[in-house]
Design an enzyme around this catalytic site. Structure first.
Site, PDB file in Angstrom:
ATOM      1  N   SER A 140       0.961  -1.227   0.006  1.00 47.24           N
ATOM      2  CA  SER A 140       0.022   0.086   0.029  1.00 47.24           C
ATOM      3  C   SER A 140       0.862   1.488  -0.021  1.00 47.24           C
ATOM      4  CB  SER A 140      -0.767  -0.131   1.351  1.00 47.24           C
ATOM      5  OG  SER A 140      -1.514   1.305   1.484  1.00 47.24           O
ATOM      6  N   TYR A 153      -2.678  -1.169  10.172  1.00 45.89           N
ATOM      7  CA  TYR A 153      -2.699  -1.558   8.652  1.00 45.89           C
ATOM      8  C   TYR A 153      -1.304  -0.933   8.123  1.00 45.89           C
ATOM      9  CZ  TYR A 153      -4.030  -0.825   3.750  1.00 45.89           C
ATOM     10  OH  TYR A 153      -4.020  -0.806   2.494  1.00 45.89           O
TER      11      TYR A 153
END
Length: 277
Positions: A140, A153
């Site tokens: 990401s 995350y």
């Protein structure tokens, strides 16, 4: 690897979003596709969109035995794998000191261990094929730029990035024909803001205000995000060009330079707002 026609692609997290777009694009390139997702109905929905040969299997990528069984089924069916996309991912955020261990355990088992299980289940057999191949691990932009209120995350995605770079170096040092890319998407119109739908009951946790805040930020980001099909196109191009880092937004390149300059100077990088267009 420029010629994908007739080759075999594996995609995890294929039930929606980037995974679904990858499955459809690979099939359009003439590939046979093997798809995995934890959601049966979503997986079947993707399979129905694929124009070509497809196999599916419900898999929790956080469970090593399930990923190994998926790999066994793929190699039994097709005899080879040429593109492996470890793509499954979930989101949980909040302040590091306020969120329970369950948040970290859930996110790590999908975003990090899902990648590691995929590598361990497929890559040895891909190496043994002694043919061209490519591994794409989905990290990401949060694996490049740390942000507040996204600790579980962000940590998982930094780790996924690190695992991918290590894999790339190891394969190169061993003279492998396999190439590696790390996909670092930013705002994409996916369902990652609905990750809780697949959270195991034993790892459920109560919401806190900080988590509710970041959940709304993620919802706003994906609502304004680019189409997953654009990401799939970028992945296919990166495979052809043997490019390691796949960025989905042009702003991220200059942002990386700014971050590097801040770190070399010993400072804390500024918080980027790269989703502004």
């Amino acid at each position: 690897m420029r010629d994908l026609n007739g080759k075999v692609a594996v995609v995890t997290g294929a039930g929606s979003g980037i995974g679904r777009a990858l499955a459809v694009r690979f099939a359009a390139e003439g590939m046979r596709v093997a798809l995995a997702d934890v959601e049966q109905d979503a997986l079947m929905g993707t399979a129905a969109l694929v124009d070509g040969e497809v196999m599916t299997k419900v898999v929790d990528v956080g469970e090593e035995k399930e990923v190994q069984a998926f790999a066994d089924a793929v190699f039994d069916t097709y005899g080879a794998v040429h593109v492996l996309c470890n793509n499954a991912g979930v989101f949980a955020g909040g302040e590091l000191w306020s969120r329970p261990v369950a948040d970290f355990e859930w996110v790590f088992r999908v975003n990090l261990w899902g990648v590691l299980h995929g590598i361990r289940a497929f890559v040895p057999r891909m190496i043994a094929q002694d043919s061209e191949g490519h591994i794409v691990n989905t990290a990401s932009v949060a694996g490049l730029f740390a942000a507040p209120f996204s600790g579980p995350y962000t940590i998982s995605k930094f780790a996924a990035y690190g695992a991918t770079e290590s894999l790339a170096h190891e394969l190169a040092m061993n003279g492998s024909k396999l190439r590696v890319s790390v996909l670092c998407p930013g705002g994409v119109a996916t369902r990652i803001d609905e990750s809780e739908r697949n959270r195991p009951h034993e790892l459920k946790a109560e919401k806190t205000p900080d988590q509710e805040f970041i959940d709304q930020v993620i919802t706003d980001t994906v609502t304004a995000g680019i189409p997953p099909e654009d990401v799939a196109a970028a992945v296919v191009a990166a495979i052809a060009e043997e490019r390691f880092l796949i960025l989905t937004h042009p702003q991220y390149g200059p942002g990386l330079l700014q971050q590097a300059e801040a770190l070399v100077a010993g400072g804390l990088p500024q918080l980027p707002d790269f989703e502004q267009r």
